[in-house]
Design an enzyme around this catalytic site. Structure first.
Site, PDB file in Angstrom:
ATOM      1  N   LYS A 138      29.796 -18.243 -14.097  1.00  0.00           N
ATOM      2  CA  LYS A 138      29.786 -17.480 -15.386  1.00  0.00           C
ATOM      3  C   LYS A 138      30.505 -18.295 -16.450  1.00  0.00           C
ATOM      4  O   LYS A 138      30.935 -17.958 -17.521  1.00  0.00           O
ATOM      5  CB  LYS A 138      30.172 -16.028 -15.437  1.00  0.00           C
ATOM      6  CG  LYS A 138      29.422 -15.408 -14.346  1.00  0.00           C
ATOM      7  CD  LYS A 138      27.763 -15.602 -14.317  1.00  0.00           C
ATOM      8  CE  LYS A 138      27.179 -15.285 -15.392  1.00  0.00           C
ATOM      9  NZ  LYS A 138      25.729 -15.808 -15.024  1.00  0.00           N
ATOM     10  N   HIS A 168      29.295 -24.690  -7.349  1.00  0.00           N
ATOM     11  CA  HIS A 168      30.813 -24.057  -7.592  1.00  0.00           C
ATOM     12  C   HIS A 168      31.655 -24.336  -6.453  1.00  0.00           C
ATOM     13  O   HIS A 168      32.736 -23.532  -6.182  1.00  0.00           O
ATOM     14  CB  HIS A 168      30.127 -22.409  -7.457  1.00  0.00           C
ATOM     15  CG  HIS A 168      29.332 -21.761  -8.612  1.00  0.00           C
ATOM     16  ND1 HIS A 168      29.375 -22.147  -9.824  1.00  0.00           N
ATOM     17  CD2 HIS A 168      28.057 -21.082  -8.440  1.00  0.00           C
ATOM     18  CE1 HIS A 168      28.461 -21.706 -10.461  1.00  0.00           C
ATOM     19  NE2 HIS A 168      27.505 -21.026  -9.808  1.00  0.00           N
ATOM     20  N   SER A 205      31.443 -11.475 -18.281  1.00  0.00           N
ATOM     21  CA  SER A 205      29.954 -12.064 -18.324  1.00  0.00           C
ATOM     22  C   SER A 205      29.580 -11.876 -16.812  1.00  0.00           C
ATOM     23  O   SER A 205      28.354 -11.543 -16.578  1.00  0.00           O
ATOM     24  CB  SER A 205      30.176 -13.677 -18.611  1.00  0.00           C
ATOM     25  OG  SER A 205      29.064 -14.341 -18.051  1.00  0.00           O
TER      26      SER A 205
HETATM   27  P1  A3P Z   1      27.768 -14.464 -21.280  1.00  0.00           P
HETATM   28  O1  A3P Z   1      27.329 -13.644 -20.162  1.00  0.00           O
HETATM   29  O2  A3P Z   1      29.084 -14.308 -21.862  1.00  0.00           O
HETATM   30  O3  A3P Z   1      26.687 -14.595 -22.201  1.00  0.00           O
HETATM   31  P2  A3P Z   1      26.877 -19.609 -15.931  1.00  0.00           P
HETATM   32  O4  A3P Z   1      25.743 -20.386 -16.340  1.00  0.00           O
HETATM   33  O5  A3P Z   1      28.048 -20.527 -15.551  1.00  0.00           O
HETATM   34  O6  A3P Z   1      26.232 -18.664 -14.983  1.00  0.00           O
HETATM   35  O7  A3P Z   1      27.431 -19.147 -17.292  1.00  0.00           O
HETATM   36  C1  A3P Z   1      26.658 -17.990 -18.012  1.00  0.00           C
HETATM   37  C2  A3P Z   1      27.520 -17.918 -19.404  1.00  0.00           C
HETATM   38  O8  A3P Z   1      27.535 -18.984 -20.114  1.00  0.00           O
HETATM   39  C3  A3P Z   1      26.582 -16.699 -20.059  1.00  0.00           C
HETATM   40  O9  A3P Z   1      27.816 -16.128 -20.947  1.00  0.00           O
HETATM   41  C4  A3P Z   1      25.983 -17.373 -20.907  1.00  0.00           C
HETATM   42  O10 A3P Z   1      25.499 -16.588 -22.065  1.00  0.00           O
HETATM   43  C5  A3P Z   1      26.682 -18.722 -21.431  1.00  0.00           C
HETATM   44  N1  A3P Z   1      25.996 -19.738 -21.999  1.00  0.00           N
HETATM   45  C6  A3P Z   1      24.869 -20.260 -21.491  1.00  0.00           C
HETATM   46  N2  A3P Z   1      24.412 -21.355 -22.308  1.00  0.00           N
HETATM   47  C7  A3P Z   1      25.129 -21.330 -23.396  1.00  0.00           C
HETATM   48  C8  A3P Z   1      25.028 -21.911 -24.668  1.00  0.00           C
HETATM   49  N3  A3P Z   1      24.180 -22.596 -24.904  1.00  0.00           N
HETATM   50  N4  A3P Z   1      26.127 -21.576 -25.569  1.00  0.00           N
HETATM   51  C9  A3P Z   1      27.031 -20.769 -25.165  1.00  0.00           C
HETATM   52  N5  A3P Z   1      27.085 -19.974 -24.198  1.00  0.00           N
HETATM   53  C10 A3P Z   1      26.143 -20.353 -23.159  1.00  0.00           C
END
Ligand code: A3P
Length: 289
Positions: free
Chosen positions: A46, A101, A131
């Protein structure tokens, strides 16, 4: 929240998720042959993993940038330990791009000699826990537990990725063994172009202004959210949870809408204790510089 623990696979002191986990790979990580030109994105869950899968796909593959190819980002920058597609990594042409990870101590030791490029993306952990809560609730498990319960589980490290503090501290404290570049999620959010330029410099990639414009535009939250190659919607549908999204809010400071004053104070105390020797900068609020 027993259902949450039931999806974990504990191995060598670290909690993996069971879905897609390549047991053979994790049992033989020591022997995994690293190449000098491999590139790894390392994150605690996340913290911007799929964002970086999109960014590396855009930087490395012209057809992705120009939208002439239709491979998903997860096929171009696959997960290392969650090898859903059963890719034979040894047959993959260089440069191989991976996301993982893994904690530092399980990472293939060949990295210490071969020095592949590692990009460690970190995010303020209060937003990570929010998140993550929605991810477990809406994507992985459809858990019914409260944020409060999840918060405790997160602080005990009973989630995929184990304890957030151990993950980031492990990588930071051993950074001299690796060729590693740290990137802050919030800095990306505030200055996407500047952050991508620094990443390109680290990767030794020089893009024209036009190509850089294209990378930045397609990596923006709203554009990525509607990009079927990058938003994971197809993958999530295959889990049978059509309402969950990887791209949820992408906000800085969402924790203020979730954490109580008491939880926040407790978190701050733990953060100060655990992170006192880690001089990485953190941003907790959208208006913070
Ligand atoms: P949120 O749940 O706060 O929206 P991961 O890919 O490590 O699982 O992380 C997911 C988080 O990264 C999510 O956060 C997602 O919205 C955010 N995320 C993914 N792409 C993004 C982007 N282009 N800009 C900003 N946040 C992004």
């Amino acid at each position: 929240m027993e259902d949450l623990e039931s999806i974990l696979f504990k191995f060598k002191g670290y909690n993996f998720g069971q879905r897609g986990l390549d047991i053979d790979l994790i049992e033989n990580l020591e022997d995994f042959e690293i190449r000098e030109d491999d590139v790894f994105i390392i994150t605690y869950p996340k913290s911007g993993t799929i964002w970086f899968q999109q960014i590396l796909s855009l930087i490395y593959f012209e057809e992705h940038r120009k939208r002439t190819g239709n491979l998903n980002t997860v096929d171009q920058v696959p997960f290392f330990e969650y090898n859903f597609q059963k890719i034979d990594f040894a047959e993959r042409p260089s440069p191989r791009l991976f996301s993982t990870h893994l904690p530092y101590y399980l990472f293939p030791s060949g990295a210490k000699n071969k020095k592949p490029k590692i990009i460690y993306v970190y995010r303020n952990p209060k937003d990570v826990v929010c998140s993550y809560y929605y991810f477990f609730k809406n994507v992985i498990l459809k858990i019914t537990g409260s944020f409060e319960e999840f918060f405790e589980q997160f602080l005990e490290g009973k989630v995929i990725g184990s304890l957030w503090f151990d993950h980031i501290k492990g990588w930071y404290e051993h950074k001299s063994l690796f060729n590693i570049h740290f990137v802050m999620y919030e800095e990306m959010r505030k200055d996407l172009r500047g952050s991508i330029l620094k990443v390109c410099k680290f990767l030794g990639k020089e893009l024209s202004d036009e190509d850089m414009d294209s990378v930045v535009t397609q990596a923006m939250f709203e554009n990525m959210k509607s990009d079927p190659r990058a938003n994971y919607d197809i993958i999530i549908k295959s889990y049978g949870v059509p309402k969950g999204h990887f791209l949820r809010k992408g906000a800085i400071g969402d924790w203020k809408n979730h954490m109580t004053v008491e939880q926040n104070e407790r978190f701050d105390k733990i953060f100060q204790r655990e992170m006192k020797d880690v001089p990485l900068k953190f941003i907790w609020d959208m208006n913070e510089e």
